[in-house]
Design an enzyme around this catalytic site. Structure first.
Site, short mmCIF file in Angstrom:
data_model
loop_
_atom_site.label_atom_id
_atom_site.label_comp_id
_atom_site.label_asym_id
_atom_site.label_seq_id
_atom_site.Cartn_x
_atom_site.Cartn_y
_atom_site.Cartn_z
N HIS A 112 -42.58 -27.63 7.48
CA HIS A 112 -43.10 -26.66 6.31
C HIS A 112 -41.47 -26.47 5.36
O HIS A 112 -41.68 -25.48 4.47
CB HIS A 112 -43.32 -25.17 6.98
CG HIS A 112 -44.41 -25.22 7.79
ND1 HIS A 112 -45.64 -25.96 7.50
CD2 HIS A 112 -44.60 -24.93 9.08
CE1 HIS A 112 -46.53 -25.84 8.62
NE2 HIS A 112 -45.80 -25.19 9.16
N TYR A 199 -56.49 -30.25 0.77
CA TYR A 199 -57.54 -30.15 1.84
C TYR A 199 -58.75 -30.29 1.08
O TYR A 199 -59.62 -30.77 1.82
CB TYR A 199 -57.10 -28.73 1.97
CG TYR A 199 -58.18 -27.93 3.55
CD1 TYR A 199 -57.53 -28.31 4.65
CD2 TYR A 199 -59.31 -27.64 3.08
CE1 TYR A 199 -58.24 -28.03 5.66
CE2 TYR A 199 -59.99 -27.22 4.20
CZ TYR A 199 -59.48 -27.42 5.43
OH TYR A 199 -60.27 -26.89 6.67
N GLY A 264 -62.42 -24.28 9.20
CA GLY A 264 -62.13 -25.70 8.62
C GLY A 264 -63.02 -25.70 7.65
O GLY A 264 -63.42 -26.89 7.28
#
Length: 299
Positions: A112, A199, A264
């Site tokens: 990260h 994503y 998700g």
């Protein structure tokens, strides 16, 4: 008590209490011995990092991973460079038992770490590739809210949604400011040995994303390979496989919970944000990221 009040700040970013401030300030990650062929997944927390790692693991069976018991996980770069202590005795044993330099290439890693504190200049020199994942920050925040409520039984969370929104906007959560973190990484491209993925792209068409990543890594896959990757990295599969990709002490999270994988889905923020919160987020976060990189997903 505000979330993450025990964090410290370096270069404008908030780091967690088990990071070592001196190591962050001295850029200890610059001294890490990267190897040709290393692939690093980079992303702000809760942007889909775990899913992306599992997809990459499924793409090829020759990754150098941290293997401990039944778990096979990507090397967590912070643990190898920036920690002063560990949130789990098993993690400590894991890291001390599995020496990073002994892990064979190609090593798969995750981090990260913000771009300004990462040795990006070494990527091409060392033959290292980065895959950066970004996600609509409203969904990032919802995912983080539930993660911190479960992680260490909520030790770093107030459990208050309003407080969570304000802490994110005011850059009081770990690894914030989000705009700068994602903005800096998102402006790097193939010429920097960095591949960009979102994503949302993965949710909309994982086979297409897998193909693009395989081309970036110069390791093409067959259609059968891609079908297998898609089948074996669903939310349902991952939700029931926590012990296979993460080593933790049993008391770190409530029994039966998997803070790494929840719904998700895309757009869950609509079930949590009030109109006022969404508008405040748009003015404080959305306008800034659009001015830096309009390709970052934002609703």
């Amino acid at each position: 008590m505000a979330q993450f009040e025990s964090c410290f700040v370096v270069d404008g970013y908030r780091f967690l209490p088990y990071h070592d401030k001196a190591k962050v300030e001295s850029r200890a990650v610059d001294k890490f011995k990267f190897k040709p062929g290393d692939v690093i997944v980079v992303g702000f927390p809760k942007s889909g990092n775990t899913w992306l790692v599992e997809v990459l693991k499924a793409m090829y069976n020759d990754w150098g991973l941290e293997k401990y018991g039944e778990a096979e996980s990507a090397v967590f770069l912070e643990e190898r460079t920036l920690y002063k202590n560990y949130f789990s005795d098993k993690r400590k044993e894991f890291v001390e038992t599995v020496k990073c330099e002994d892990i064979p290439s190609p090593r798969l890693m995750r981090t990260h770490i913000p771009a300004t504190l990462f040795p990006c200049h070494l990527l091409k020199d060392k033959g290292v590739k980065v895959i950066h994942i970004s996600r609509n920050p409203k969904d990032v925040l919802v995912s983080a809210y539930y993660f911190w409520k479960s992680w260490a039984h909520g030790a770093l969370s107030t459990g208050d949604w309003e407080q969570t929104v304000n802490d994110f906007i005011e850059d009081r959560q770990a690894f914030t400011p989000w705009v700068r973190h994602v903005g800096d990484w998102s402006l790097k491209g193939i010429e920097d040995n960095v591949f960009q993925v979102t994503y949302e792209e993965m949710k909309q068409g994982l086979p297409r994303v897998v193909t693009k990543m395989a081309n970036f890594l110069h390791r093409p896959l067959t259609e059968e390979d891609i079908d297998r990757v898609v089948r074996t990295t669903t939310v349902e599969v991952m939700r029931n496989s926590l012990s296979k990709f993460l080593v933790l002490d049993d008391d770190i999270i409530p029994e039966g919970e998997n803070p790494m994988v929840r719904k998700g889905i895309v757009g869950d923020w609509k079930n949590h944000f009030t109109v006022a919160q969404s508008e405040l987020f748009d003015s404080k976060i959305g306008e800034k990221i659009r001015s830096i990189n309009p390709n970052i997903p934002y609703q």
